[in-house]
Design a protein around this motif. Structure first.
Motif, PDB file in Angstrom:
ATOM      1  N   ARG A  40       3.983  -5.455  -3.823  1.00  0.00           N
ATOM      2  CA  ARG A  40       3.354  -6.150  -2.687  1.00  0.00           C
ATOM      3  C   ARG A  40       4.196  -7.345  -2.270  1.00  0.00           C
ATOM      4  O   ARG A  40       4.375  -7.609  -1.075  1.00  0.00           O
ATOM      5  CB  ARG A  40       1.943  -6.626  -3.069  1.00  0.00           C
ATOM      6  N   GLY A  41       4.726  -8.060  -3.260  1.00  0.00           N
ATOM      7  CA  GLY A  41       5.584  -9.213  -2.975  1.00  0.00           C
ATOM      8  C   GLY A  41       6.840  -8.800  -2.214  1.00  0.00           C
ATOM      9  O   GLY A  41       7.235  -9.440  -1.231  1.00  0.00           O
ATOM     10  N   ILE A  42       7.450  -7.697  -2.649  1.00  0.00           N
ATOM     11  CA  ILE A  42       8.674  -7.209  -1.998  1.00  0.00           C
ATOM     12  C   ILE A  42       8.383  -6.819  -0.550  1.00  0.00           C
ATOM     13  O   ILE A  42       9.115  -7.186   0.372  1.00  0.00           O
ATOM     14  CB  ILE A  42       9.245  -5.999  -2.782  1.00  0.00           C
ATOM     15  N   ILE A  43       7.288  -6.080  -0.349  1.00  0.00           N
ATOM     16  CA  ILE A  43       6.946  -5.605   1.000  1.00  0.00           C
ATOM     17  C   ILE A  43       6.635  -6.793   1.914  1.00  0.00           C
ATOM     18  O   ILE A  43       7.078  -6.844   3.061  1.00  0.00           O
ATOM     19  CB  ILE A  43       5.753  -4.612   0.939  1.00  0.00           C
ATOM     20  N   ALA A  44       5.899  -7.785   1.373  1.00  0.00           N
ATOM     21  CA  ALA A  44       5.556  -8.969   2.181  1.00  0.00           C
ATOM     22  C   ALA A  44       6.824  -9.729   2.578  1.00  0.00           C
ATOM     23  O   ALA A  44       6.951 -10.193   3.714  1.00  0.00           O
ATOM     24  CB  ALA A  44       4.601  -9.867   1.404  1.00  0.00           C
ATOM     25  N   ALA A  45       7.772  -9.847   1.633  1.00  0.00           N
ATOM     26  CA  ALA A  45       9.007 -10.591   1.905  1.00  0.00           C
ATOM     27  C   ALA A  45       9.846  -9.886   2.970  1.00  0.00           C
ATOM     28  O   ALA A  45      10.533 -10.529   3.768  1.00  0.00           O
ATOM     29  CB  ALA A  45       9.807 -10.762   0.616  1.00  0.00           C
ATOM     30  N   GLN A  46       9.800  -8.548   2.988  1.00  0.00           N
ATOM     31  CA  GLN A  46      10.559  -7.796   4.002  1.00  0.00           C
ATOM     32  C   GLN A  46       9.879  -7.884   5.365  1.00  0.00           C
ATOM     33  O   GLN A  46      10.529  -7.704   6.397  1.00  0.00           O
ATOM     34  CB  GLN A  46      10.691  -6.324   3.584  1.00  0.00           C
ATOM     35  N   GLY A  47       8.552  -8.141   5.323  1.00  0.00           N
ATOM     36  CA  GLY A  47       7.655  -8.289   6.470  1.00  0.00           C
ATOM     37  C   GLY A  47       8.274  -7.906   7.774  1.00  0.00           C
ATOM     38  O   GLY A  47       7.897  -8.078   8.870  1.00  0.00           O
ATOM     39  N   ASP A  89      14.297  -3.315  -4.951  1.00  0.00           N
ATOM     40  CA  ASP A  89      14.048  -3.737  -3.564  1.00  0.00           C
ATOM     41  C   ASP A  89      15.229  -3.249  -2.735  1.00  0.00           C
ATOM     42  O   ASP A  89      16.353  -3.735  -2.877  1.00  0.00           O
ATOM     43  CB  ASP A  89      13.939  -5.263  -3.544  1.00  0.00           C
ATOM     44  N   LEU A  90      15.007  -2.274  -1.853  1.00  0.00           N
ATOM     45  CA  LEU A  90      16.138  -1.644  -1.165  1.00  0.00           C
ATOM     46  C   LEU A  90      16.752  -2.543  -0.093  1.00  0.00           C
ATOM     47  O   LEU A  90      17.937  -2.421   0.213  1.00  0.00           O
ATOM     48  CB  LEU A  90      15.716  -0.304  -0.552  1.00  0.00           C
ATOM     49  N   VAL A  91      15.971  -3.451   0.455  1.00  0.00           N
ATOM     50  CA  VAL A  91      16.521  -4.347   1.472  1.00  0.00           C
ATOM     51  C   VAL A  91      17.340  -5.459   0.806  1.00  0.00           C
ATOM     52  O   VAL A  91      18.521  -5.655   1.123  1.00  0.00           O
ATOM     53  CB  VAL A  91      15.395  -4.939   2.354  1.00  0.00           C
ATOM     54  N   ALA A  92      16.729  -6.161  -0.147  1.00  0.00           N
ATOM     55  CA  ALA A  92      17.452  -7.219  -0.872  1.00  0.00           C
ATOM     56  C   ALA A  92      18.648  -6.630  -1.616  1.00  0.00           C
ATOM     57  O   ALA A  92      19.728  -7.226  -1.667  1.00  0.00           O
ATOM     58  CB  ALA A  92      16.505  -7.924  -1.847  1.00  0.00           C
TER      59      ALA A  92
END
Lengths: 493, 493
Positions: free
Chosen positions: B486-493, B449-452
């Motif tokens: 999908r979970g990672i993308i949703a969390a970055q929302g 996860d590049l953001v986290a």
């Protein structure tokens, strides 16, 4: 020059447009916009980002890569800018991209993956189905040395064609490589560049002329039906046979074709390198899950643009369509692409491996129109304007319908009742809304369902009976207007 | 001419583009495509249908209506076709429409209501924010004699601007009419056409120069800051005062402005007719529910195009934006239109009442970009390519992600691990997927996860600690890959 020649045009004579630049009406505009949206959507999903360049580039920056360069301006529309430099309208979306990449230099980062959609212009002789302005929709990867990048372009092209409704057997993408061709040319001793070009042009006509026509063009030449003679490449019989064996190596599967090719291309270095390119592409196509039917290896493919350096691909529609003349024919090529490792090097000296795919949007939209697959479009509800002194009632009703989400307009012409009804018919309106003095006083509106009305009217014999029956017509409270119209539109569905 | 002048450019020097033709990157392309989709959607909802003409028309068919005609080619890009006729790139979408209507004749049916979006070209001196190619998005009603058709254009323009996110107070559409202007010109005795033109040009500068600057231009003339002198219209003091009283009649409501104007425009026939036009428009605007704040009557409005015959409108963004130079300024005009009853008559002799509205898409997209309102775009998931000999694993994973509906790409460059991670960062990837030999053997994938990851990495002090902690990184079964992403993308929302 006579006086007549120098007289400027006036009046009705002025109202004309240059050939090869057709106007596009409703259905075609929609089909094209839908294709652009769907295909750029696929390109985006595959990770490409948007970059759009302008119509004009400097002519020397575009370079001369068009096949048809025996015309003035070498096939482009060129104009001198105020500083006397020649600008030209882009003839494709690839040459401007190369200029962009060279100009941006190292700041750009690589790979650079972009898509673009827009018009391009070719200063060619216009003819039926041959336009001087048309839309293309491209994707390119700059900085992609591996042949799996070409495979990605090919598989993505197939994905895009499926996304716009093409099914198995309705299209095919044919893959070849310039190096394999070069190997064959080397193998038959065709070293002079004009001989090589003549051979490539002959192969490019396989689809149209078949094996024997191409054999003529490879040998001494060919006379067409009109008696025109095209000089051939001048190969001897054995060489013609070798080139044809190569051109006809295509088989049912990519693996079989590769096996045939490995026999036909002999032992030149270029031939071996070309075969390795196609093998790498075939491997990557399998990994990407591209069906055998979607993508074939076909040694007869020669793309016209002269900047290609390796793999080339051609996308073709296979379905036969019946034209206005009643004859069945194929649409043929609707796109393609290839590798162009030297295009950026023209500017920078540095070889930048690059590959791209282009779909001919105008051609594809025209094909969908011919095949009757552009869909139907719903007309607007037309609110008749019955008080020509004050159109406020019609305007406010149309506004109310739009606020409710319906497509609606108040009649804007200056004519009476009957032409207003004719107008609504011509626009494909599902219904018209009428509010006269009676309805205003009662707080009602009269709605006429134009589809049901036309259906019921068929059974009616006389004008009197028609006026009495008012087929398809209802009077409802203004508060029920939107719901009534929704019901009518849903029923027409 | 020296040798240097005649030497063709080569190498890096070639990689340049003509001024006034900027390249557009991701954000701007998206903003523009979104605007076209939304605004044509509004035009469609108001009952207009699509018609698109080509870039080229015959120059004489376009006519000479551009204000800036003291340049070569009268402001257009012109080229001679093979048959020596002059073609020109369209400078707007209205002149080609008039040609289309004249050519189609009575077969077209009226009213004809069309919309179009596309590029237009002006051969003007380029400058900051002044381009030689830009997009417009127009709607026109042909065969509309009533001034409520103009009101419809105006109210629809406001609707379109609201649809793209403009709110009350952020924009205004100013309405005027040429006839009212003519009445005032008649009233001050300005009969010579160059005097009239000088007055119109002076009024057009009200926004920029204010009342006193315009007064100078109406009188003897004006010297600007650079010392350049512009010759004035030569009116006497009383006439200057009368023109200014008219130009400044604007009030809070449309009704008040009309009342002021009825005093200022005196008693000429043209003045009375102009006032009646604006009264009819105001009535229809009320019926259409156009808020007072969206549409004002403003006698200072003068549109540059010379084909207008009656009402003219100008759409303006009011919000101040802060430019790159740190200064606050207004975007200003982003569209407008008017009535052009004589444009089709150029061809047919028959007066065809017509009115239209045009939104400057390029200008509006640039404004949204400056205001930071173009939205953010999600980057693709990047699948690293860890086996440079055989990219099959990376390709098949990317294909799997796309089949699941994710935006994903396999890395297509030729570089190692670290540049691949840098590439993913640059593309704004939400995550990367890595499959090395270990993962292949175990049937797993590693997802970062590049953001986290970037967030957690801030707390990490040493390279060793970093390698140990692998911030943001998880290893999951390949079957769980899509759900994890999908979970990672949703969390970055």
């Amino acid at each position: 020059m006579s006086d007549k020649d120098t007289q400027p045009l006036s009046g009705k004579d002025l109202a004309r447009k240059p050939r090869g630049f057709p106007d596009k009406r409703e259905t075609l505009v929609h089909a094209q916009a839908g294709l652009v949206e769907t295909i750029t959507g696929v390109y985006r999903q595959w990770g490409f980002e948007a970059l759009e360049t302008s119509a004009f580039e400097y002519a020397d920056a575009l370079g001369k890569f068009l096949p048809d360069d025996d015309r003035p301006n070498a096939g482009v529309f060129a104009i001198q800018d105020d500083d006397d430099q020649w600008m030209a309208l882009r003839y494709d979306l690839t040459a401007p991209l190369a200029r962009f990449v060279a100009e941006a230099g190292q700041t750009l980062g690589r790979p650079f993956r972009r898509y673009a959609a827009g018009p391009v212009w070719r200063n060619e002789k216009p003819g039926p189905g041959r336009f001087r302005e048309f839309w293309q929709c491209d994707a390119d990867t700059i900085g992609a040395p591996g042949f799996h990048a070409d495979a990605e372009m090919i598989a993505m092209g197939a994905d895009a064609l499926r996304a716009v409704g093409m099914e198995t057997g309705e299209f095919v993408i044919r893959v070849n490589t310039r190096r394999l061709l070069n190997g064959v040319l080397d193998g038959v001793g065709a070293t002079a560049s004009d001989t090589r070009l003549a051979i490539l042009r002959a192969l490019d006509k396989m689809d149209r002329l078949g094996s024997s026509g191409v054999a003529d063009l490879l040998g001494k030449g060919r006379m067409d039906e009109s008696g025109d003679f095209t000089k051939g490449a001048g190969l001897g019989a054995a060489e013609v046979k070798a080139v044809l064996a190569f051109a006809e190596a295509g088989a049912k599967t990519r693996a079989e074709t590769l096996a045939n090719l490995s026999k036909a291309t002999g032992s030149t270095d270029e031939g071996k390198a070309g075969l390795a390119e196609l093998e790498a592409i075939a491997l990557a196509l399998d990994a990407l899950g591209a069906p055998e039917g979607d993508v074939v290896i076909d040694p007869s493919v020669v793309r016209g643009l002269e900047y290609y350096t390796g793999p080339v691909y051609e996308a073709e529609l296979l379905r036969e369509v019946v034209g206005e003349d009643g004859k069945a024919y194929r649409i043929g090529s609707i796109g393609g692409g290839g590798r162009y490792d030297d295009l950026v090097a023209r500017f920078t000296g540095e070889t930048v491996p690059a590959t791209g795919f282009s779909i001919g949007i105008s051609r594809l939209a025209a094909a969908l129109a011919i095949m009757g697959e552009t869909g139907t479009l719903d007309g607007p509800v037309v609110v008749l304007n019955l008080d020509r002194g004050d159109p406020s009632v019609a305007l406010s009703i149309a506004a109310e319908l739009r606020r409710a989400g319906l497509r609606a307009e108040a009649y804007m012409g200056g004519s009476g009742m009957r032409p207003q009804m004719k107008y609504a018919d011509r626009r494909g309106a599902p219904a018209v809304v009428m509010v006269g003095e009676d309805e205003l006083a009662k707080g009602t509106v009269t709605i006429k369902d134009l589809v049901a009305g036309a259906e019921k009217a068929k059974a009616i014999k006389s004008n009197e009976e028609y006026r009495e029956a008012r087929p398809g017509q209802v009077e409802v409270a203004r508060a029920d207007m939107v719901a009534t119209l929704r019901g009518i539109i849903a029923a027409q569905g």
